[in-house]
Enzyme design. Structure first.
Site, mmCIF file in Angstrom:
data_model
loop_
_atom_site.group_PDB
_atom_site.id
_atom_site.type_symbol
_atom_site.label_atom_id
_atom_site.label_comp_id
_atom_site.label_asym_id
_atom_site.label_seq_id
_atom_site.Cartn_x
_atom_site.Cartn_y
_atom_site.Cartn_z
ATOM 1 N N ALA A 64 -2.555 -1.369 1.229
ATOM 2 C CA ALA A 64 -2.679 -0.832 2.791
ATOM 3 C C ALA A 64 -2.183 0.590 2.642
ATOM 4 O O ALA A 64 -1.265 0.806 2.026
ATOM 5 C CB ALA A 64 -2.223 -1.750 3.504
ATOM 6 N N GLY A 109 -3.005 -5.163 -0.521
ATOM 7 C CA GLY A 109 -4.086 -5.356 0.079
ATOM 8 C C GLY A 109 -5.374 -5.248 -1.049
ATOM 9 O O GLY A 109 -6.507 -5.819 -0.755
ATOM 10 N N GLU A 112 -5.678 -8.285 -2.679
ATOM 11 C CA GLU A 112 -5.944 -9.256 -1.871
ATOM 12 C C GLU A 112 -7.694 -9.363 -1.586
ATOM 13 O O GLU A 112 -8.143 -10.265 -1.682
ATOM 14 C CB GLU A 112 -5.316 -9.301 -0.647
ATOM 15 C CG GLU A 112 -4.084 -9.606 -0.576
ATOM 16 C CD GLU A 112 -3.356 -9.326 0.859
ATOM 17 O OE1 GLU A 112 -3.272 -8.222 1.323
ATOM 18 O OE2 GLU A 112 -2.556 -10.164 1.002
ATOM 19 N N GLU A 132 4.454 -6.346 -1.988
ATOM 20 C CA GLU A 132 4.764 -6.235 -0.285
ATOM 21 C C GLU A 132 6.321 -6.159 0.035
ATOM 22 O O GLU A 132 6.989 -5.344 0.589
ATOM 23 C CB GLU A 132 4.011 -6.799 0.422
ATOM 24 C CG GLU A 132 2.493 -6.524 0.699
ATOM 25 C CD GLU A 132 1.756 -6.983 -0.174
ATOM 26 O OE1 GLU A 132 2.034 -7.375 -1.306
ATOM 27 O OE2 GLU A 132 0.491 -6.842 0.028
HETATM 28 C C1 HXC Z 1 -0.647 5.512 0.963
HETATM 29 C C2 HXC Z 1 -0.749 5.805 -1.419
HETATM 30 C C3 HXC Z 1 -0.807 4.482 -1.667
HETATM 31 C C4 HXC Z 1 -0.848 3.455 -0.546
HETATM 32 C C5 HXC Z 1 -0.539 5.453 -3.749
HETATM 33 N N1 HXC Z 1 -0.839 6.462 -2.369
HETATM 34 N N2 HXC Z 1 -0.699 4.481 -3.030
HETATM 35 N N3 HXC Z 1 -0.798 6.162 -0.018
HETATM 36 N N4 HXC Z 1 -0.710 4.162 0.423
HETATM 37 N N5 HXC Z 1 -0.687 2.108 -0.717
HETATM 38 C C6 HXC Z 1 -0.745 8.093 -2.856
HETATM 39 C C7 HXC Z 1 0.465 8.554 -3.081
HETATM 40 O O1 HXC Z 1 1.568 8.664 -1.947
HETATM 41 C C8 HXC Z 1 0.111 9.797 -3.866
HETATM 42 O O2 HXC Z 1 -0.139 11.026 -2.497
HETATM 43 C C9 HXC Z 1 -1.174 9.495 -4.595
HETATM 44 O O3 HXC Z 1 -1.585 8.248 -3.849
HETATM 45 C C10 HXC Z 1 -1.111 9.147 -5.951
HETATM 46 O O4 HXC Z 1 -0.054 8.335 -6.027
HETATM 47 P P1 HXC Z 1 1.481 8.658 -7.122
HETATM 48 O O5 HXC Z 1 2.282 7.482 -6.499
HETATM 49 O O6 HXC Z 1 1.850 9.901 -7.109
HETATM 50 O O7 HXC Z 1 0.814 8.069 -8.480
HETATM 51 P P2 HXC Z 1 1.576 7.121 -9.588
HETATM 52 O O8 HXC Z 1 2.810 7.959 -9.723
HETATM 53 O O9 HXC Z 1 0.413 7.343 -10.797
HETATM 54 O O10 HXC Z 1 1.925 5.699 -8.979
HETATM 55 C C11 HXC Z 1 0.606 4.779 -8.950
HETATM 56 C C12 HXC Z 1 0.958 3.499 -8.081
HETATM 57 C C13 HXC Z 1 1.881 4.021 -6.715
HETATM 58 C C14 HXC Z 1 1.891 2.880 -8.985
HETATM 59 C C15 HXC Z 1 -0.061 2.782 -7.593
HETATM 60 O O11 HXC Z 1 1.272 5.044 -6.299
HETATM 61 C C16 HXC Z 1 2.194 3.011 -5.993
HETATM 62 O O12 HXC Z 1 3.296 2.048 -6.025
HETATM 63 N N6 HXC Z 1 1.840 2.774 -4.688
HETATM 64 C C17 HXC Z 1 2.141 1.812 -3.643
HETATM 65 C C18 HXC Z 1 1.514 0.480 -3.966
HETATM 66 C C19 HXC Z 1 1.961 -0.405 -2.964
HETATM 67 O O13 HXC Z 1 3.356 -0.595 -2.543
HETATM 68 N N7 HXC Z 1 0.856 -1.213 -2.267
HETATM 69 C C20 HXC Z 1 1.304 -2.141 -1.097
HETATM 70 C C21 HXC Z 1 0.848 -1.462 0.150
HETATM 71 S S1 HXC Z 1 1.375 -2.725 1.415
HETATM 72 P P3 HXC Z 1 0.106 12.174 -2.628
HETATM 73 O O14 HXC Z 1 -0.157 12.831 -1.384
HETATM 74 O O15 HXC Z 1 1.734 12.288 -3.010
HETATM 75 O O16 HXC Z 1 -0.628 12.787 -3.861
HETATM 76 C C22 HXC Z 1 -0.146 -3.752 1.360
HETATM 77 C C23 HXC Z 1 0.026 -4.531 2.684
HETATM 78 C C24 HXC Z 1 -1.310 -5.272 2.624
HETATM 79 O O17 HXC Z 1 -1.171 -3.492 0.785
HETATM 80 C C25 HXC Z 1 -1.489 -6.183 4.007
HETATM 81 C C26 HXC Z 1 -1.237 -5.392 5.294
HETATM 82 C C27 HXC Z 1 -1.416 -6.040 6.500
#
Ligand code: HXC
Length: 258
Positions: A64, A109, A112, A132
């Protein structure tokens, strides 16, 4: 649609989450577009298999949209969870077979969504996690429910409590994915599996999908009753007659019903 693309190539529909600049992060707009597209596709008789994937080389979907969620309150969080569930439920219950083509990160997400698909094929660079708890929240798109059913409560709890990523091979060992293939063969492998399923009776596959899904939702006795009813229904189809007559005549069946 802006953030989700639909490509029709009957009997396949390919649905692509298209925000590669943020690793296909799932904003509420992405979920809304996906819901609209899946509803549209569900009504298309000529489509038998839906392949869900992410644009770009790195991600299926990295979860998400954290940039959106950071400013949101409890009501908005609940609403977002509702959209995640609606999307996942559509993938799980639509009459077509759904295949996740997992081409990179499938986190939160994103993971999921793959769990809600009927089948999961992963490229060698795919990585799965429900991270999460590292963000102070819990999975909200059915992850706490579907992951445990797929890989068992113990493994699901470890993944959810640690948030650790697992690679494609580990996901395969756990039964989280059906197959692991080289990146450049991912879509062709999805299509090959889809073609095989399409060659079977479409109506029978849809009934079987419904029967297997029941095993997740209802107790075994009622599930068995449902299986009996659905088998009875299958006996009423032309496909059943054709399938059995073709077997006895040693010819390839020509299925019609769907
Ligand atoms: C918003 C995101 C994002 C996310 C990545 N980006 N994941 N933006 N939401 N979930 C963006 C980064 O901010 C970055 O933007 C660009 O994408 C590239 O990501 P990087 O982090 O620079 O890449 P990298 O170093 O290769 O790392 C990849 C990664 C990391 C390991 C996937 O991005 C990461 O950990 N992302 C978050 C994963 C996460 O926690 N997902 C769960 C979310 S909660 P810029 O602008 O800086 O280039 C969820 C809940 C669901 O899903 C249910 C809700 C109701």
């Amino acid at each position: 649609m802006e953030l989700v693309k639909l490509q029709l190539d009957a009997p396949f529909a390919v649905v692509t989450i298209d925000r590669p600049e943020c690793l296909n992060a799932l904003s509420s707009q992405v979920y809304r577009e996906m819901i609209a597209i899946l509803r549209q596709v569900e009504a298309m008789d000529e489509i038998r298999v839906v392949i869900l994937t992410g644009a770009g080389e790195k991600a299926f979907a990295a979860g998400a949209d954290i940039a959106q969620m950071v400013g949101e309150n409890a009501i908005a969080g609940r609403r977002l969870s509702g959209l995640c569930h609606e999307t996942a439920d559509l993938l799980e219950n639509m009459r077509q077979v759904t295949i996740a083509a997992v081409n990179g990160y499938a986190l939160g997400g994103g993971c999921e969504l793959t769990l809600a698909c009927d089948l999961r094929l992963a490229s060698e660079n795919a990585r799965f996690a429900l991270p999460e708890v590292s963000l102070g929240i819990i999975p909200g798109g059915g992850g706490t429910q579907r992951l445990a059913r797929l890989i068992g409560v113990g493994r699901a709890k470890e993944m959810i409590f640690t948030g650790d990523q697992i690679d494609a091979q580990e996901a395969y060992r756990m039964g989280l994915v059906n197959h692991v293939v080289p990146r450049d063969q991912l879509m062709s492998a999805c299509r090959a599996l889809g073609e095989k399923i399409v060659s079977r009776s479409g109506y029978a596959v849809a009934l079987a999908k419904s029967a297997v899904n029941s095993s997740m939702d209802i107790d075994r006795r009622n599930g068995a009753e449902r299986e009996k009813d659905l088998l009875g229904l299958a006996f009423a189809t032309r496909d059943k007659q054709e399938g059995m007559e073709a077997f006895l005549a040693r010819r390839t069946p020509q299925f019609e019903d769907f």
